[in-house]
Motif scaffolding. Sequence first.
Motif, PDB file in Angstrom:
ATOM      1  N   THR A  79      27.084  49.694  38.682  1.00 18.06           N
ATOM      2  CA  THR A  79      26.235  48.371  38.827  1.00 18.06           C
ATOM      3  C   THR A  79      26.148  48.028  40.414  1.00 18.06           C
ATOM      4  O   THR A  79      27.055  47.647  40.960  1.00 18.06           O
ATOM      5  CB  THR A  79      27.156  47.341  38.059  1.00 18.06           C
ATOM      6  N   CYS A  80      25.306  48.957  40.804  1.00 17.64           N
ATOM      7  CA  CYS A  80      24.995  49.058  42.290  1.00 17.64           C
ATOM      8  C   CYS A  80      23.894  48.167  42.791  1.00 17.64           C
ATOM      9  O   CYS A  80      23.468  48.025  43.986  1.00 17.64           O
ATOM     10  CB  CYS A  80      24.753  50.323  42.479  1.00 17.64           C
ATOM     11  N   ASP A  81      23.580  47.235  41.917  1.00 22.04           N
ATOM     12  CA  ASP A  81      22.673  46.232  42.385  1.00 22.04           C
ATOM     13  C   ASP A  81      23.056  45.150  43.195  1.00 22.04           C
ATOM     14  O   ASP A  81      24.248  44.729  42.680  1.00 22.04           O
ATOM     15  CB  ASP A  81      21.655  45.620  41.168  1.00 22.04           C
ATOM     16  N   GLY A  82      22.496  44.311  44.198  1.00 20.87           N
ATOM     17  CA  GLY A  82      22.967  43.521  45.105  1.00 20.87           C
ATOM     18  C   GLY A  82      23.443  42.312  44.451  1.00 20.87           C
ATOM     19  O   GLY A  82      24.269  41.476  44.621  1.00 20.87           O
TER      20      GLY A  82
ATOM     21  N   LYS B 193      32.751  40.912  37.004  1.00 15.23           N
ATOM     22  CA  LYS B 193      31.922  40.320  35.930  1.00 15.23           C
ATOM     23  C   LYS B 193      30.868  41.346  35.463  1.00 15.23           C
ATOM     24  O   LYS B 193      30.894  41.274  34.056  1.00 15.23           O
ATOM     25  CB  LYS B 193      31.011  39.113  36.680  1.00 15.23           C
ATOM     26  N   ALA B 194      30.291  42.258  36.202  1.00 15.22           N
ATOM     27  CA  ALA B 194      29.288  43.328  35.511  1.00 15.22           C
ATOM     28  C   ALA B 194      30.118  44.148  34.795  1.00 15.22           C
ATOM     29  O   ALA B 194      29.565  44.742  33.938  1.00 15.22           O
ATOM     30  CB  ALA B 194      28.594  43.742  37.016  1.00 15.22           C
ATOM     31  N   THR B 195      31.218  44.775  35.470  1.00 17.32           N
ATOM     32  CA  THR B 195      32.028  45.651  34.803  1.00 17.32           C
ATOM     33  C   THR B 195      32.740  45.101  33.468  1.00 17.32           C
ATOM     34  O   THR B 195      32.496  45.901  32.407  1.00 17.32           O
ATOM     35  CB  THR B 195      33.234  45.938  35.644  1.00 17.32           C
ATOM     36  N   THR B 196      32.929  43.746  33.206  1.00 12.16           N
ATOM     37  CA  THR B 196      33.593  43.455  32.151  1.00 12.16           C
ATOM     38  C   THR B 196      32.291  43.132  31.125  1.00 12.16           C
ATOM     39  O   THR B 196      32.125  43.598  29.840  1.00 12.16           O
ATOM     40  CB  THR B 196      33.860  42.101  32.354  1.00 12.16           C
ATOM     41  N   GLN B 197      30.922  42.855  31.626  1.00  9.85           N
ATOM     42  CA  GLN B 197      29.818  42.858  30.789  1.00  9.85           C
ATOM     43  C   GLN B 197      29.655  44.022  30.163  1.00  9.85           C
ATOM     44  O   GLN B 197      29.244  44.419  28.774  1.00  9.85           O
ATOM     45  CB  GLN B 197      28.581  42.445  31.413  1.00  9.85           C
ATOM     46  N   VAL B 198      29.776  45.381  31.029  1.00  9.42           N
ATOM     47  CA  VAL B 198      29.309  46.744  30.472  1.00  9.42           C
ATOM     48  C   VAL B 198      30.404  46.974  29.396  1.00  9.42           C
ATOM     49  O   VAL B 198      30.105  47.497  28.238  1.00  9.42           O
ATOM     50  CB  VAL B 198      29.496  47.734  31.566  1.00  9.42           C
ATOM     51  N   ILE B 199      31.833  46.750  29.662  1.00 10.37           N
ATOM     52  CA  ILE B 199      32.611  47.228  28.765  1.00 10.37           C
ATOM     53  C   ILE B 199      32.620  46.450  27.389  1.00 10.37           C
ATOM     54  O   ILE B 199      32.631  46.712  26.488  1.00 10.37           O
ATOM     55  CB  ILE B 199      34.131  46.826  29.325  1.00 10.37           C
TER      56      ILE B 199
END
Length: 131
Positions: free
Chosen positions: A101-104, A112-118
């Motif tokens: 999740t490398c977008d700014g 938050k992005a990691t949790t969303q992916v999981i």
Amino acid sequence: RDRSPSRGLGDVYKRQDVARILEAVDRPNCKACIDFGAMEVAGDTIDGYFEVLGDKIVHTHFVDVGGGTTHLAWGDGERDMRADLEALMRHGYTGYVSAETCDGRYYQDPSKATTQVIEMYRRVTAEMEAE
């Protein structure tokens, strides 16, 4: 002497480029990674990668893509996670899967992005297992 990072092998964007690099390196421990972002930009597919690279694929950058942006958290783009997982399974893929999740937009709160992916991965795989 060529001092470019690619050592004269050129840019690597498409599956054929990855195959060319692996052939040029010619080492049994040098394998391939499917980066879903680069794959999408190049107009390639998971099936296309396996057609050319087969069991040399040992890692995937498992990301969502949309609106011209790559490396999004799943759910923020347009890719179909289930279809992508099914494609990997169809080819018997058992390698690594990493979420990038490398977008700014994620820099202030990357967890938050990691949790969303999981959470999306768990939901989609549970649906697949239930069938």
